[in-house]
Scaffold this motif. Structure first.
Motif, PDB file in Angstrom:
ATOM      1  N   ALA A  12       0.829  -1.209   0.000  1.00  0.00           N
ATOM      2  CA  ALA A  12       0.000   0.000   0.000  1.00  0.00           C
ATOM      3  C   ALA A  12       0.862   1.257   0.000  1.00  0.00           C
ATOM      4  O   ALA A  12       0.591   2.209  -0.751  1.00  0.00           O
ATOM      5  N   VAL A  13       1.908   1.261   0.811  1.00  0.00           N
ATOM      6  CA  VAL A  13       2.809   2.415   0.869  1.00  0.00           C
ATOM      7  C   VAL A  13       3.535   2.585  -0.470  1.00  0.00           C
ATOM      8  O   VAL A  13       3.622   3.687  -1.010  1.00  0.00           O
ATOM      9  N   MET A  14       4.039   1.500  -1.021  1.00  0.00           N
ATOM     10  CA  MET A  14       4.766   1.573  -2.291  1.00  0.00           C
ATOM     11  C   MET A  14       3.840   2.002  -3.434  1.00  0.00           C
ATOM     12  O   MET A  14       4.266   2.725  -4.338  1.00  0.00           O
ATOM     13  N   THR A  15       2.576   1.605  -3.389  1.00  0.00           N
ATOM     14  CA  THR A  15       1.610   2.031  -4.408  1.00  0.00           C
ATOM     15  C   THR A  15       1.421   3.544  -4.347  1.00  0.00           C
ATOM     16  O   THR A  15       1.361   4.212  -5.387  1.00  0.00           O
ATOM     17  N   VAL A  16       1.339   4.087  -3.150  1.00  0.00           N
ATOM     18  CA  VAL A  16       1.226   5.540  -2.981  1.00  0.00           C
ATOM     19  C   VAL A  16       2.480   6.222  -3.529  1.00  0.00           C
ATOM     20  O   VAL A  16       2.398   7.195  -4.286  1.00  0.00           O
ATOM     21  N   LEU A  17       3.642   5.715  -3.165  1.00  0.00           N
ATOM     22  CA  LEU A  17       4.897   6.355  -3.565  1.00  0.00           C
ATOM     23  C   LEU A  17       5.149   6.255  -5.070  1.00  0.00           C
ATOM     24  O   LEU A  17       5.834   7.107  -5.642  1.00  0.00           O
ATOM     25  N   ALA A  18       4.582   5.246  -5.705  1.00  0.00           N
ATOM     26  CA  ALA A  18       4.735   5.096  -7.152  1.00  0.00           C
ATOM     27  C   ALA A  18       4.028   6.211  -7.916  1.00  0.00           C
ATOM     28  O   ALA A  18       4.267   6.387  -9.117  1.00  0.00           O
ATOM     29  N   THR A  19       3.194   6.992  -7.231  1.00  0.00           N
ATOM     30  CA  THR A  19       2.501   8.118  -7.866  1.00  0.00           C
ATOM     31  C   THR A  19       3.249   9.439  -7.679  1.00  0.00           C
ATOM     32  O   THR A  19       2.833  10.457  -8.222  1.00  0.00           O
ATOM     33  N   VAL A  20       4.336   9.412  -6.925  1.00  0.00           N
ATOM     34  CA  VAL A  20       5.093  10.640  -6.643  1.00  0.00           C
ATOM     35  C   VAL A  20       6.117  10.857  -7.755  1.00  0.00           C
ATOM     36  O   VAL A  20       7.058  10.072  -7.894  1.00  0.00           O
ATOM     37  N   PRO A  21       5.939  11.915  -8.559  1.00  0.00           N
ATOM     38  CA  PRO A  21       6.879  12.141  -9.660  1.00  0.00           C
ATOM     39  C   PRO A  21       8.197  12.722  -9.162  1.00  0.00           C
ATOM     40  O   PRO A  21       8.248  13.427  -8.152  1.00  0.00           O
ATOM     41  N   ASP A  22       9.258  12.423  -9.887  1.00  0.00           N
ATOM     42  CA  ASP A  22      10.529  13.077  -9.632  1.00  0.00           C
ATOM     43  C   ASP A  22      10.351  14.550  -9.999  1.00  0.00           C
ATOM     44  O   ASP A  22       9.782  14.851 -11.051  1.00  0.00           O
ATOM     45  N   PRO A  23      10.819  15.493  -9.169  1.00  0.00           N
ATOM     46  CA  PRO A  23      10.590  16.911  -9.467  1.00  0.00           C
ATOM     47  C   PRO A  23      11.343  17.421 -10.696  1.00  0.00           C
ATOM     48  O   PRO A  23      10.924  18.398 -11.315  1.00  0.00           O
ATOM     49  N   GLU A  24      12.426  16.752 -11.085  1.00  0.00           N
ATOM     50  CA  GLU A  24      13.197  17.208 -12.242  1.00  0.00           C
ATOM     51  C   GLU A  24      12.827  16.458 -13.529  1.00  0.00           C
ATOM     52  O   GLU A  24      13.023  16.976 -14.619  1.00  0.00           O
ATOM     53  N   ILE A  25      12.308  15.244 -13.379  1.00  0.00           N
ATOM     54  CA  ILE A  25      11.895  14.440 -14.535  1.00  0.00           C
ATOM     55  C   ILE A  25      10.515  13.870 -14.200  1.00  0.00           C
ATOM     56  O   ILE A  25      10.387  12.733 -13.761  1.00  0.00           O
ATOM     57  N   PRO A  26       9.464  14.658 -14.382  1.00  0.00           N
ATOM     58  CA  PRO A  26       8.131  14.276 -13.891  1.00  0.00           C
ATOM     59  C   PRO A  26       7.487  13.063 -14.552  1.00  0.00           C
ATOM     60  O   PRO A  26       6.464  12.596 -14.070  1.00  0.00           O
ATOM     61  N   VAL A  27       8.065  12.527 -15.610  1.00  0.00           N
ATOM     62  CA  VAL A  27       7.475  11.345 -16.242  1.00  0.00           C
ATOM     63  C   VAL A  27       7.853  10.056 -15.523  1.00  0.00           C
ATOM     64  O   VAL A  27       7.321   8.994 -15.842  1.00  0.00           O
ATOM     65  N   VAL A  28       8.778  10.134 -14.589  1.00  0.00           N
ATOM     66  CA  VAL A  28       9.152   8.950 -13.801  1.00  0.00           C
ATOM     67  C   VAL A  28       8.868   9.212 -12.335  1.00  0.00           C
ATOM     68  O   VAL A  28       8.989  10.335 -11.856  1.00  0.00           O
ATOM     69  N   SER A  29       8.482   8.161 -11.638  1.00  0.00           N
ATOM     70  CA  SER A  29       8.207   8.293 -10.210  1.00  0.00           C
ATOM     71  C   SER A  29       9.499   8.102  -9.420  1.00  0.00           C
ATOM     72  O   SER A  29      10.497   7.584  -9.940  1.00  0.00           O
ATOM     73  N   VAL A  30       9.443   8.496  -8.173  1.00  0.00           N
ATOM     74  CA  VAL A  30      10.602   8.297  -7.301  1.00  0.00           C
ATOM     75  C   VAL A  30      10.840   6.808  -7.049  1.00  0.00           C
ATOM     76  O   VAL A  30      11.958   6.405  -6.728  1.00  0.00           O
ATOM     77  N   VAL A  31       9.808   5.984  -7.234  1.00  0.00           N
ATOM     78  CA  VAL A  31       9.973   4.532  -7.144  1.00  0.00           C
ATOM     79  C   VAL A  31      10.684   4.021  -8.397  1.00  0.00           C
ATOM     80  O   VAL A  31      11.634   3.237  -8.313  1.00  0.00           O
ATOM     81  N   ASP A  32      10.243   4.484  -9.583  1.00  0.00           N
ATOM     82  CA  ASP A  32      10.879   4.061 -10.837  1.00  0.00           C
ATOM     83  C   ASP A  32      12.356   4.434 -10.894  1.00  0.00           C
ATOM     84  O   ASP A  32      13.157   3.710 -11.482  1.00  0.00           O
ATOM     85  N   LEU A  33      12.717   5.569 -10.313  1.00  0.00           N
ATOM     86  CA  LEU A  33      14.124   5.969 -10.312  1.00  0.00           C
ATOM     87  C   LEU A  33      14.942   5.239  -9.250  1.00  0.00           C
ATOM     88  O   LEU A  33      16.160   5.371  -9.223  1.00  0.00           O
ATOM     89  N   GLY A  34      14.288   4.491  -8.383  1.00  0.00           N
ATOM     90  CA  GLY A  34      15.015   3.772  -7.341  1.00  0.00           C
ATOM     91  C   GLY A  34      15.377   4.647  -6.162  1.00  0.00           C
ATOM     92  O   GLY A  34      16.163   4.249  -5.296  1.00  0.00           O
ATOM     93  N   ILE A  35      14.801   5.845  -6.112  1.00  0.00           N
ATOM     94  CA  ILE A  35      15.054   6.747  -4.981  1.00  0.00           C
ATOM     95  C   ILE A  35      14.402   6.195  -3.720  1.00  0.00           C
ATOM     96  O   ILE A  35      14.962   6.288  -2.630  1.00  0.00           O
ATOM     97  N   VAL A  36      13.215   5.604  -3.865  1.00  0.00           N
ATOM     98  CA  VAL A  36      12.573   4.929  -2.731  1.00  0.00           C
ATOM     99  C   VAL A  36      13.195   3.542  -2.640  1.00  0.00           C
ATOM    100  O   VAL A  36      13.047   2.713  -3.536  1.00  0.00           O
ATOM    101  N   ARG A  37      13.897   3.305  -1.554  1.00  0.00           N
ATOM    102  CA  ARG A  37      14.580   2.018  -1.381  1.00  0.00           C
ATOM    103  C   ARG A  37      13.676   0.964  -0.769  1.00  0.00           C
ATOM    104  O   ARG A  37      13.965  -0.213  -0.858  1.00  0.00           O
ATOM    105  N   GLY A  38      12.628   1.418  -0.134  1.00  0.00           N
ATOM    106  CA  GLY A  38      11.709   0.465   0.454  1.00  0.00           C
ATOM    107  C   GLY A  38      11.152   0.945   1.768  1.00  0.00           C
ATOM    108  O   GLY A  38      11.308   2.102   2.145  1.00  0.00           O
ATOM    109  N   VAL A  39      10.495   0.029   2.450  1.00  0.00           N
ATOM    110  CA  VAL A  39       9.919   0.302   3.763  1.00  0.00           C
ATOM    111  C   VAL A  39      10.654  -0.561   4.769  1.00  0.00           C
ATOM    112  O   VAL A  39      10.694  -1.778   4.634  1.00  0.00           O
ATOM    113  N   ARG A  40      11.266   0.086   5.749  1.00  0.00           N
ATOM    114  CA  ARG A  40      12.015  -0.637   6.773  1.00  0.00           C
ATOM    115  C   ARG A  40      11.059  -1.138   7.850  1.00  0.00           C
ATOM    116  O   ARG A  40      10.084  -0.475   8.190  1.00  0.00           O
TER     117      ARG A  40
END
Length: 163
Positions: A12-40
């Motif tokens: 559920a958390v990762m699904t939410v984060l997959a909708t967050v665009p990278d601010p410099e390249i808005p066509v990719v999410s922060v999940v797609d760029l690997g910026i989100v490493r996961g949930v600890r």
């Protein structure tokens, strides 16, 4: 009560984060760029790693992640920036690489060798797919991209830097 996040919670958390665009390249999410490493699990937190330590978008990314979590009902989940190990272009998902390409940015190859790191490998133009390309400048429109030019179609394009 267990402190380990359930698979459903993590999804559920990762699904939410997959909708967050990278601010410099808005066509990719922060999940797609690997910026989100996961949930600890312990203590629970969303872990993010900037593309490099001095990335000017780090605060904007953290704020966007925080807002998305809050709006989705995950206000109690902290966001933690982790710098080690450093982010790698290998963390970009296949979907993220395709979205970069579709947007006109040459994505980095997976498992880039030293030639890629020095900008000496063959880079396909995202517009015409020619590999008759040349790096114009190591400095592109953002610090994580270099400026390249295609000798076939004569178009300039950004290439995501390997690291």
């Amino acid at each position: 009560m267990s402190t380990v996040p359930s698979a459903a919670f993590v999804d559920a958390v990762m699904t939410v984060l997959a909708t967050v665009p990278d601010p410099e390249i808005p066509v990719v999410s922060v999940v797609d760029l690997g910026i989100v490493r996961g949930v600890r699990a312990e203590p629970a937190a969303v872990l993010i790693t900037p593309t490099y330590t001095g990335c000017p978008a780090t605060l904007a990314i953290e704020a966007s992640v925080r807002i998305a979590l809050d709006q989705a009902g995950f206000a109690a989940v902290p966001v933690e920036t982790v710098l080690s190990p450093p982010w790698s272009t290998d963390w970009i998902t296949d979907q993220g690489r395709q979205r970069l390409l579709d947007y006109g940015i040459a994505p980095p190859p997976k498992g880039a060798d030293s030639r890629s790191l020095r900008g000496e490998d063959f880079v396909a133009c995202p517009r015409c797919a020619s590999t008759d390309t040349v790096e114009v400048s190591r400095f592109g429109s953002t610090p994580c991209k270099a400026l390249w030019r295609c000798r076939s179609c004569h178009e300039p394009f950004d290439r995501f830097k390997c690291h």
